[in-house]
Design an enzyme around this catalytic site. Structure first.
Site, PDB file in Angstrom:
ATOM      1  N   HIS A 142     -61.414  -4.849  15.881  1.00  0.00           N
ATOM      2  CA  HIS A 142     -60.695  -3.621  15.509  1.00  0.00           C
ATOM      3  C   HIS A 142     -60.740  -3.412  13.993  1.00  0.00           C
ATOM      4  O   HIS A 142     -61.075  -2.333  13.517  1.00  0.00           O
ATOM      5  CB  HIS A 142     -59.248  -3.696  16.011  1.00  0.00           C
ATOM      6  CG  HIS A 142     -58.415  -2.523  15.622  1.00  0.00           C
ATOM      7  ND1 HIS A 142     -57.845  -1.669  16.544  1.00  0.00           N
ATOM      8  CD2 HIS A 142     -58.053  -2.034  14.404  1.00  0.00           C
ATOM      9  CE1 HIS A 142     -57.181  -0.707  15.896  1.00  0.00           C
ATOM     10  NE2 HIS A 142     -57.285  -0.917  14.597  1.00  0.00           N
ATOM     11  N   GLU A 143     -60.398  -4.462  13.251  1.00  0.00           N
ATOM     12  CA  GLU A 143     -60.328  -4.335  11.780  1.00  0.00           C
ATOM     13  C   GLU A 143     -61.715  -4.173  11.154  1.00  0.00           C
ATOM     14  O   GLU A 143     -61.889  -3.371  10.242  1.00  0.00           O
ATOM     15  CB  GLU A 143     -59.620  -5.545  11.160  1.00  0.00           C
ATOM     16  CG  GLU A 143     -58.167  -5.726  11.588  1.00  0.00           C
ATOM     17  CD  GLU A 143     -57.331  -4.468  11.437  1.00  0.00           C
ATOM     18  OE1 GLU A 143     -57.586  -3.657  10.530  1.00  0.00           O
ATOM     19  OE2 GLU A 143     -56.416  -4.279  12.260  1.00  0.00           O
ATOM     20  N   CYS A 158     -53.103   1.476  16.146  1.00  0.00           N
ATOM     21  CA  CYS A 158     -53.664   1.375  14.802  1.00  0.00           C
ATOM     22  C   CYS A 158     -52.682   2.022  13.833  1.00  0.00           C
ATOM     23  O   CYS A 158     -52.147   3.092  14.115  1.00  0.00           O
ATOM     24  CB  CYS A 158     -55.004   2.099  14.768  1.00  0.00           C
ATOM     25  SG  CYS A 158     -55.781   2.116  13.148  1.00  0.00           S
ATOM     26  N   LEU A 159     -52.457   1.368  12.702  1.00  0.00           N
ATOM     27  CA  LEU A 159     -51.507   1.919  11.726  1.00  0.00           C
ATOM     28  C   LEU A 159     -51.987   3.268  11.195  1.00  0.00           C
ATOM     29  O   LEU A 159     -51.172   4.065  10.729  1.00  0.00           O
ATOM     30  CB  LEU A 159     -51.302   0.937  10.570  1.00  0.00           C
ATOM     31  CG  LEU A 159     -50.675  -0.409  10.956  1.00  0.00           C
ATOM     32  CD1 LEU A 159     -50.576  -1.327   9.740  1.00  0.00           C
ATOM     33  CD2 LEU A 159     -49.294  -0.226  11.582  1.00  0.00           C
ATOM     34  N   GLY A 212     -52.995  -6.392  11.573  1.00  0.00           N
ATOM     35  CA  GLY A 212     -54.197  -6.347  10.748  1.00  0.00           C
ATOM     36  C   GLY A 212     -54.215  -5.085   9.911  1.00  0.00           C
ATOM     37  O   GLY A 212     -53.565  -4.089  10.257  1.00  0.00           O
ATOM     38  N   HIS A 225     -63.143  -0.781  11.141  1.00  0.00           N
ATOM     39  CA  HIS A 225     -62.706   0.079  10.034  1.00  0.00           C
ATOM     40  C   HIS A 225     -63.702   0.013   8.871  1.00  0.00           C
ATOM     41  O   HIS A 225     -63.888   0.993   8.155  1.00  0.00           O
ATOM     42  CB  HIS A 225     -61.321  -0.335   9.517  1.00  0.00           C
ATOM     43  CG  HIS A 225     -60.175   0.162  10.355  1.00  0.00           C
ATOM     44  ND1 HIS A 225     -59.920   1.496  10.567  1.00  0.00           N
ATOM     45  CD2 HIS A 225     -59.193  -0.501  11.017  1.00  0.00           C
ATOM     46  CE1 HIS A 225     -58.848   1.634  11.333  1.00  0.00           C
ATOM     47  NE2 HIS A 225     -58.379   0.436  11.624  1.00  0.00           N
ATOM     48  N   GLN A 253     -57.893   1.569   5.013  1.00  0.00           N
ATOM     49  CA  GLN A 253     -56.589   2.107   5.423  1.00  0.00           C
ATOM     50  C   GLN A 253     -55.607   2.255   4.266  1.00  0.00           C
ATOM     51  O   GLN A 253     -54.552   2.864   4.424  1.00  0.00           O
ATOM     52  CB  GLN A 253     -55.963   1.219   6.511  1.00  0.00           C
ATOM     53  CG  GLN A 253     -56.766   1.206   7.803  1.00  0.00           C
ATOM     54  CD  GLN A 253     -56.116   0.315   8.839  1.00  0.00           C
ATOM     55  OE1 GLN A 253     -56.323  -0.888   8.843  1.00  0.00           O
ATOM     56  NE2 GLN A 253     -55.303   0.903   9.707  1.00  0.00           N
TER      57      GLN A 253
HETATM   58 ZN   LIG Z   1     -56.735   0.147  12.835  1.00  0.00          ZN
END
Ligand SMILES: [Zn+2]
Length: 186
Positions: free
Chosen positions: A140-141, A98-99, A45, A144, A50
């Site tokens: 999670h996404e 997480c990226l 995701g 953000h 991000q």
């Molecule tokens: Zn993340």
């Protein structure tokens, strides 16, 4: 086009993202770039903050998990103007990464069932109840989009344990295979 991923410490990750107008310029191209950026980084995701944009756009790819979860075969979706309306079900612990937090993996408890609303890529509105792994990834996404990251859900003790890793990220030391933007390279 693969875009650099903004890492912990970048202020955009702490902003509440805004809904976009359906006429948002080059939305198709933006979504394509987000898919490409997520794939390159092996993510499941990616949320627009991000890549530095405080807008409510998220892409999800669960196809990569289809060996373990056959129901997600071919599952690649974009969510526009996404909002969580309700979180329920059981609290389930699961390890997350997480990226935007390279090198950090921690167990996070989340509800097993959510009600969400969003527009799909064709801008059709949806409201649905989601369960299972997708509910986890969406929470999670969509976090953000509220300026939240998964580390915000950790206990004070676990937060203390990852303090060193977080301060390394703030110093621009992100060890990962994909292109990033830390606070140190503008
Ligand atoms: Zn993340």
């Amino acid at each position: 086009m693969v875009l650099p991923i903004y890492v912990y410490g970048q202020p955009v990750l702490r902003k509440v993202a805004e809904d976009i107008d359906p006429a948002y310029p080059n939305l198709k191209e933006l979504i394509e770039n987000m898919f490409e950026t997520m794939d390159k980084a092996d993510g499941v995701g990616l949320a627009a903050p991000q890549i530095g944009l405080p807008i409510r756009v998220v892409v999800v790819n669960l196809d990569v998990l289809s060996e373990d979860f056959p129901e997600y075969k071919g599952f690649r979706k974009a969510y526009i103007n996404a909002h969580i309306l309700e979180v329920g079900g059981e609290e389930v612990p699961m390890e997350e990464g997480c990226l935007s937090l390279p090198g950090i993996h921690e167990t996070v408890k989340r509800g097993s069932k959510i009600r969400v609303k969003y527009l799909d890529e064709e801008l059709n509105p949806h409201e649905e109840v989601v369960e299972g792994y997708l509910a986890r990834v969406m929470q999670h996404e969509f976090d953000h989009l509220e300026g939240k990251m998964f580390i915000d859900h950790l206990s004070p003790l676990r937060k203390q344990m990852i303090k060193g890793k977080l301060s390394a990220l703030l110093k621009g030391k992100a060890h990962c295979t994909y292109k990033v933007k830390t606070v140190h390279h503008k």
